[in-house]
Design a protein around this motif. Structure first.
Motif, PDB file in Angstrom:
ATOM      1  N   ILE A  42       0.834  -1.203   0.000  1.00 51.76           N
ATOM      2  CA  ILE A  42       0.000   0.000   0.000  1.00 51.76           C
ATOM      3  C   ILE A  42       0.865   1.247   0.000  1.00 51.76           C
ATOM      4  CG2 ILE A  42      -1.648   1.331   1.360  1.00 51.76           C
ATOM      5  CD1 ILE A  42      -2.883  -1.308   2.262  1.00 51.76           C
ATOM      6  N   ILE A  43       1.924   1.240   0.823  1.00 51.68           N
ATOM      7  CA  ILE A  43       2.806   2.406   0.895  1.00 51.68           C
ATOM      8  C   ILE A  43       3.505   2.653  -0.441  1.00 51.68           C
ATOM      9  CG2 ILE A  43       4.889   3.322   1.990  1.00 51.68           C
ATOM     10  CD1 ILE A  43       4.000   1.896   4.551  1.00 51.68           C
ATOM     11  N   SER A  44       3.925   1.582  -1.072  1.00 51.21           N
ATOM     12  CA  SER A  44       4.634   1.748  -2.348  1.00 51.21           C
ATOM     13  C   SER A  44       3.728   2.283  -3.457  1.00 51.21           C
ATOM     14  CB  SER A  44       5.252   0.421  -2.773  1.00 51.21           C
ATOM     15  OG  SER A  44       4.225  -0.552  -2.991  1.00 51.21           O
ATOM     16  N   SER A  45       2.400   2.095  -3.290  1.00 51.76           N
ATOM     17  CA  SER A  45       1.460   2.562  -4.324  1.00 51.76           C
ATOM     18  C   SER A  45       0.936   3.975  -4.060  1.00 51.76           C
ATOM     19  CB  SER A  45       0.274   1.599  -4.416  1.00 51.76           C
ATOM     20  OG  SER A  45      -0.468   1.584  -3.200  1.00 51.76           O
ATOM     21  N   LEU A  46       1.347   4.607  -2.963  1.00 49.66           N
ATOM     22  CA  LEU A  46       0.874   5.952  -2.630  1.00 49.66           C
ATOM     23  C   LEU A  46       1.550   6.998  -3.536  1.00 49.66           C
ATOM     24  CD1 LEU A  46       0.919   5.870   1.295  1.00 49.66           C
ATOM     25  CD2 LEU A  46      -1.098   5.829  -0.185  1.00 49.66           C
ATOM     26  N   PRO A  47       0.825   8.095  -3.829  1.00 44.70           N
ATOM     27  CA  PRO A  47       1.447   9.216  -4.557  1.00 44.70           C
ATOM     28  C   PRO A  47       2.554   9.846  -3.726  1.00 44.70           C
ATOM     29  CG  PRO A  47      -0.952   9.371  -4.602  1.00 44.70           C
ATOM     30  CD  PRO A  47      -0.598   8.298  -3.625  1.00 44.70           C
ATOM     31  N   PRO A  48       3.433  10.637  -4.335  1.00 47.48           N
ATOM     32  CA  PRO A  48       4.565  11.208  -3.601  1.00 47.48           C
ATOM     33  C   PRO A  48       4.162  12.039  -2.399  1.00 47.48           C
ATOM     34  CG  PRO A  48       4.928  11.429  -5.960  1.00 47.48           C
ATOM     35  CD  PRO A  48       3.541  10.911  -5.799  1.00 47.48           C
ATOM     36  N   ASN A  49       3.126  12.927  -2.560  1.00 47.45           N
ATOM     37  CA  ASN A  49       2.715  13.776  -1.443  1.00 47.45           C
ATOM     38  C   ASN A  49       2.161  12.941  -0.281  1.00 47.45           C
ATOM     39  OD1 ASN A  49       3.441  16.060  -2.871  1.00 47.45           O
ATOM     40  ND2 ASN A  49       1.380  16.410  -3.714  1.00 47.45           N
ATOM     41  N   ALA A  50       1.324  11.932  -0.606  1.00 44.56           N
ATOM     42  CA  ALA A  50       0.748  11.081   0.441  1.00 44.56           C
ATOM     43  C   ALA A  50       1.836  10.237   1.098  1.00 44.56           C
ATOM     44  CB  ALA A  50      -0.348  10.197  -0.151  1.00 44.56           C
ATOM     45  N   ALA A  51       2.813   9.748   0.275  1.00 46.76           N
ATOM     46  CA  ALA A  51       3.907   8.942   0.844  1.00 46.76           C
ATOM     47  C   ALA A  51       4.763   9.786   1.767  1.00 46.76           C
ATOM     48  CB  ALA A  51       4.754   8.357  -0.280  1.00 46.76           C
ATOM     49  N   ALA A  52       4.987  11.061   1.367  1.00 42.02           N
ATOM     50  CA  ALA A  52       5.785  11.948   2.223  1.00 42.02           C
ATOM     51  C   ALA A  52       5.057  12.239   3.525  1.00 42.02           C
ATOM     52  CB  ALA A  52       6.076  13.247   1.468  1.00 42.02           C
ATOM     53  N   ALA A  53       3.710  12.433   3.434  1.00 38.85           N
ATOM     54  CA  ALA A  53       2.939  12.671   4.653  1.00 38.85           C
ATOM     55  C   ALA A  53       2.993  11.462   5.585  1.00 38.85           C
ATOM     56  CB  ALA A  53       1.493  13.010   4.283  1.00 38.85           C
ATOM     57  N   TYR A  54       2.950  10.247   5.023  1.00 43.68           N
ATOM     58  CA  TYR A  54       3.005   9.015   5.839  1.00 43.68           C
ATOM     59  C   TYR A  54       4.349   8.895   6.543  1.00 43.68           C
ATOM     60  CZ  TYR A  54       2.770   4.074   7.050  1.00 43.68           C
ATOM     61  OH  TYR A  54       2.772   2.895   7.732  1.00 43.68           O
ATOM     62  N   LYS A  55       5.440   9.253   5.794  1.00 41.40           N
ATOM     63  CA  LYS A  55       6.770   9.161   6.396  1.00 41.40           C
ATOM     64  C   LYS A  55       6.932  10.205   7.501  1.00 41.40           C
ATOM     65  CE  LYS A  55       9.070   7.321   2.279  1.00 41.40           C
ATOM     66  NZ  LYS A  55      10.083   7.564   1.228  1.00 41.40           N
ATOM     67  N   ASP A  56       6.383  11.421   7.275  1.00 44.73           N
ATOM     68  CA  ASP A  56       6.470  12.455   8.307  1.00 44.73           C
ATOM     69  C   ASP A  56       5.726  12.031   9.575  1.00 44.73           C
ATOM     70  OD1 ASP A  56       7.961  14.015   6.643  1.00 44.73           O
ATOM     71  OD2 ASP A  56       6.257  15.236   5.938  1.00 44.73           O
ATOM     72  N   MET A  57       4.561  11.385   9.415  1.00 45.50           N
ATOM     73  CA  MET A  57       3.793  10.930  10.581  1.00 45.50           C
ATOM     74  C   MET A  57       4.564   9.865  11.358  1.00 45.50           C
ATOM     75  SD  MET A  57      -0.113  10.767   9.153  1.00 45.50           S
ATOM     76  CE  MET A  57      -0.678  10.121  10.710  1.00 45.50           C
ATOM     77  N   ASN A  58       5.208   8.928  10.649  1.00 45.49           N
ATOM     78  CA  ASN A  58       6.015   7.905  11.338  1.00 45.49           C
ATOM     79  C   ASN A  58       7.218   8.518  12.045  1.00 45.49           C
ATOM     80  OD1 ASN A  58       4.373   5.746  10.662  1.00 45.49           O
ATOM     81  ND2 ASN A  58       5.492   5.282   8.765  1.00 45.49           N
ATOM     82  N   ASP A  64       1.845  18.724   6.089  1.00 44.23           N
ATOM     83  CA  ASP A  64       0.940  19.814   5.713  1.00 44.23           C
ATOM     84  C   ASP A  64      -0.465  19.272   5.525  1.00 44.23           C
ATOM     85  OD1 ASP A  64       0.518  19.391   2.554  1.00 44.23           O
ATOM     86  OD2 ASP A  64       2.615  18.892   3.137  1.00 44.23           O
ATOM     87  N   THR A  65      -1.434  20.168   5.568  1.00 42.21           N
ATOM     88  CA  THR A  65      -2.846  19.780   5.576  1.00 42.21           C
ATOM     89  C   THR A  65      -3.252  19.102   4.277  1.00 42.21           C
ATOM     90  OG1 THR A  65      -3.327  21.647   7.027  1.00 42.21           O
ATOM     91  CG2 THR A  65      -5.197  20.637   5.905  1.00 42.21           C
ATOM     92  N   ALA A  66      -2.778  19.605   3.165  1.00 47.47           N
ATOM     93  CA  ALA A  66      -3.185  19.042   1.861  1.00 47.47           C
ATOM     94  C   ALA A  66      -2.676  17.597   1.705  1.00 47.47           C
ATOM     95  CB  ALA A  66      -2.656  19.925   0.729  1.00 47.47           C
ATOM     96  N   SER A  67      -1.404  17.412   2.080  1.00 48.51           N
ATOM     97  CA  SER A  67      -0.840  16.050   1.960  1.00 48.51           C
ATOM     98  C   SER A  67      -1.539  15.079   2.918  1.00 48.51           C
ATOM     99  CB  SER A  67       0.661  16.083   2.251  1.00 48.51           C
ATOM    100  OG  SER A  67       1.343  16.908   1.331  1.00 48.51           O
ATOM    101  N   LEU A  68      -1.834  15.579   4.134  1.00 46.42           N
ATOM    102  CA  LEU A  68      -2.496  14.718   5.117  1.00 46.42           C
ATOM    103  C   LEU A  68      -3.898  14.334   4.650  1.00 46.42           C
ATOM    104  CD1 LEU A  68      -2.179  13.417   7.891  1.00 46.42           C
ATOM    105  CD2 LEU A  68      -3.158  15.488   8.903  1.00 46.42           C
ATOM    106  N   LYS A  69      -4.636  15.302   4.067  1.00 51.32           N
ATOM    107  CA  LYS A  69      -5.974  15.014   3.565  1.00 51.32           C
ATOM    108  C   LYS A  69      -5.908  14.011   2.424  1.00 51.32           C
ATOM    109  CE  LYS A  69     -10.147  17.298   1.839  1.00 51.32           C
ATOM    110  NZ  LYS A  69     -10.291  16.402   0.693  1.00 51.32           N
ATOM    111  N   GLU A  70      -4.923  14.182   1.531  1.00 49.76           N
ATOM    112  CA  GLU A  70      -4.785  13.251   0.405  1.00 49.76           C
ATOM    113  C   GLU A  70      -4.481  11.834   0.932  1.00 49.76           C
ATOM    114  OE1 GLU A  70      -2.148  12.720  -3.691  1.00 49.76           O
ATOM    115  OE2 GLU A  70      -1.720  14.373  -2.294  1.00 49.76           O
ATOM    116  N   LEU A  71      -3.638  11.746   1.983  1.00 49.83           N
ATOM    117  CA  LEU A  71      -3.285  10.442   2.555  1.00 49.83           C
ATOM    118  C   LEU A  71      -4.512   9.745   3.144  1.00 49.83           C
ATOM    119  CD1 LEU A  71      -1.205   8.318   3.461  1.00 49.83           C
ATOM    120  CD2 LEU A  71      -0.810   9.710   5.521  1.00 49.83           C
TER     121      LEU A  71
END
Length: 402
Positions: A42-58, A64-71
């Motif tokens: 699932i992580i490998s299939s995420l778009p760059p912004n959503a993947a970056a938001a996931y890595k920042d959360m970990n 940022d709000t837009a990336s988090l909403k997209e995730l």
């Protein structure tokens, strides 16, 4: 896998618990691995912004709000198919773990049941008449199975011994019957053919042979009653000294004919006995003494109460005594003091077996010993109170199978 000291119930409980733990462990490992694999996909299939938001959360960084909403939108969209795949993974891992545990459990069950299969096969052989079958006990057998194997082997050994002795007894009975029957048939045939005169003396001799056959039949009947545990029926509390005195008085002509001097030391000794059977046993001992120990000239009878409250009735002679292997007397119901088994001295060879059967039916036993200055001692040991004791003579004690 098996421990000899464990019982079958405890071993079964341990195996079941181990299979349950193994099943849960296999399912847990499989589901955990597939969850990690599914998460990486699932992580490998995420778009760059959503993947970056996931890595920042970990990493503990607020994206940022837009990336988090997209995730969150992507995760909500993929949650249903991911949950379905996870349910399938749980089902597959559960089935695989159950299959593996079933295979292991079947193997262990076969190992536990293998001795029982051997016992069943051996029992079939025993049923068909092969008493030589035995079962080898495994060092890994459970406590109950080891005990069962030991009991089965002991039973097979006893049955084999009984068969051998029964075969010997049948031959011995045939031997005992052959001589008097041959004499009777030959003499009667000679009388019918006119070869022998039908004299009173001849008929008297034939009557002696018939009496010998009658004694043999009576002795065999007594042993049959002992086998059926019907030898001792009517018990009364009696003085053994009075019983011995009565038997000596009735046997006085026989003792005088054998030129035996009787000595007595009859102390009062009370026991609950069948008077008829005890008199029969004492008379049998006196008859044996007259046949085999008359040369000693002296016969001694004693009664006393032993320290354990049992009653002893002893018949002591000054004859040749017993052989060194005294066990043969109790084992062989047709034992004779005469090694050639001649009938010259009379008797059926069953006398001591009958006495032993009577003693055992009372809950007592028979003892044999040789006297220091020559001669033999036979003692009937009877318990003082035997009402609560079962008659244990059976086939074993009556026919020398103990």
């Amino acid at each position: 896998m098996k421990i000899p000291s464990l019982s079958l119930a405890r071993l079964t409980a341990i195996v079941i618990a181990a299979m349950l733990l193994l099943s849960v462990g296999i399912a847990y490992v499989g589901v955990s691995w597939y969850s990690s694999y599914l998460e990486e996909g699932i992580i490998s299939s995420l778009p760059p912004n959503a993947a970056a938001a996931y890595k920042d959360m970990n990493a503990g960084i607020v994206p940022d709000t837009a990336s988090l909403k997209e995730l969150f939108d992507l995760i909500n969209a993929m949650s249903e198919p991911a949950d379905f795949q996870l349910y399938v993974a749980v089902l597959v891992c559960g089935l695989l773990s159950a299959l593996m545990c079933s295979v292991i459990g079947f193997y262990l069950a076969r190992r536990i049941a293998h001795p029982l299969e051997e016992l069943t096969s051996a029992a079939d052989g025993l049923k068909s008449g092969d008493f030589s079958v035995r079962v080898q006990a495994s060092h890994s057998s459970t406590r109950e199975i080891s005990s069962l194997v030991e009991t089965f082997n002991a039973l097979a050994t006893n049955l084999e011994t009984m068969e051998e002795r029964l075969r010997f007894n049948n031959m011995a009975v045939a031997h005992e019957l052959r001589t008097p029957l041959t004499i009777l048939r030959g003499s009667m045939q000679g009388m019918l053919d006119g070869v022998f005169p039908m004299e009173r003396r001849t008929v008297s001799n034939l009557l002696l042979q018939v009496e010998g056959l009658s004694r043999l039949v009576d002795d065999l009947r007594t042993l049959s009653l002992a086998i059926g545990q019907k030898l001792v029926i009517d018990r009364n509390r009696l003085n053994a000294a009075e019983l011995v005195e009565a038997v000596l008085a009735s046997a006085n002509p026989m003792l005088e004919a054998s030129k035996l001097t009787v000595e007595t030391q009859l102390q009062p000794a009370y026991a609950s006995v069948d008077s008829q059977r005890v008199r029969q046993a004492i008379l049998a001992l006196l008859e044996n003494a007259c046949r085999y120990a008359a040369s000693g000239g002296v016969l001694r009878c004693e009664t006393e109460t032993l320290p354990d409250k049992s009653v002893a009735i002893r018949v002591m002679d000054r004859g040749p005594g017993f052989p060194e292997d005294m066990e043969a007397i109790a084992v062989n119901p047709f034992w004779r003091g005469d090694p050639s088994r001649t009938r010259a001295t009379g008797g059926t060879g069953l006398g001591l077996s009958v006495v032993q059967a009577i003693a055992t039916a009372h809950g007592g036993h028979l003892t044999f010993s040789n006297r220091k200055d020559g001669g033999a001692t036979v003692a009937i040991i009877l318990p003082q109170n035997a009402e609560d004791k079962l008659q244990k003579v059976g086939t074993h004690a009556a026919m020398g199978y103990a």
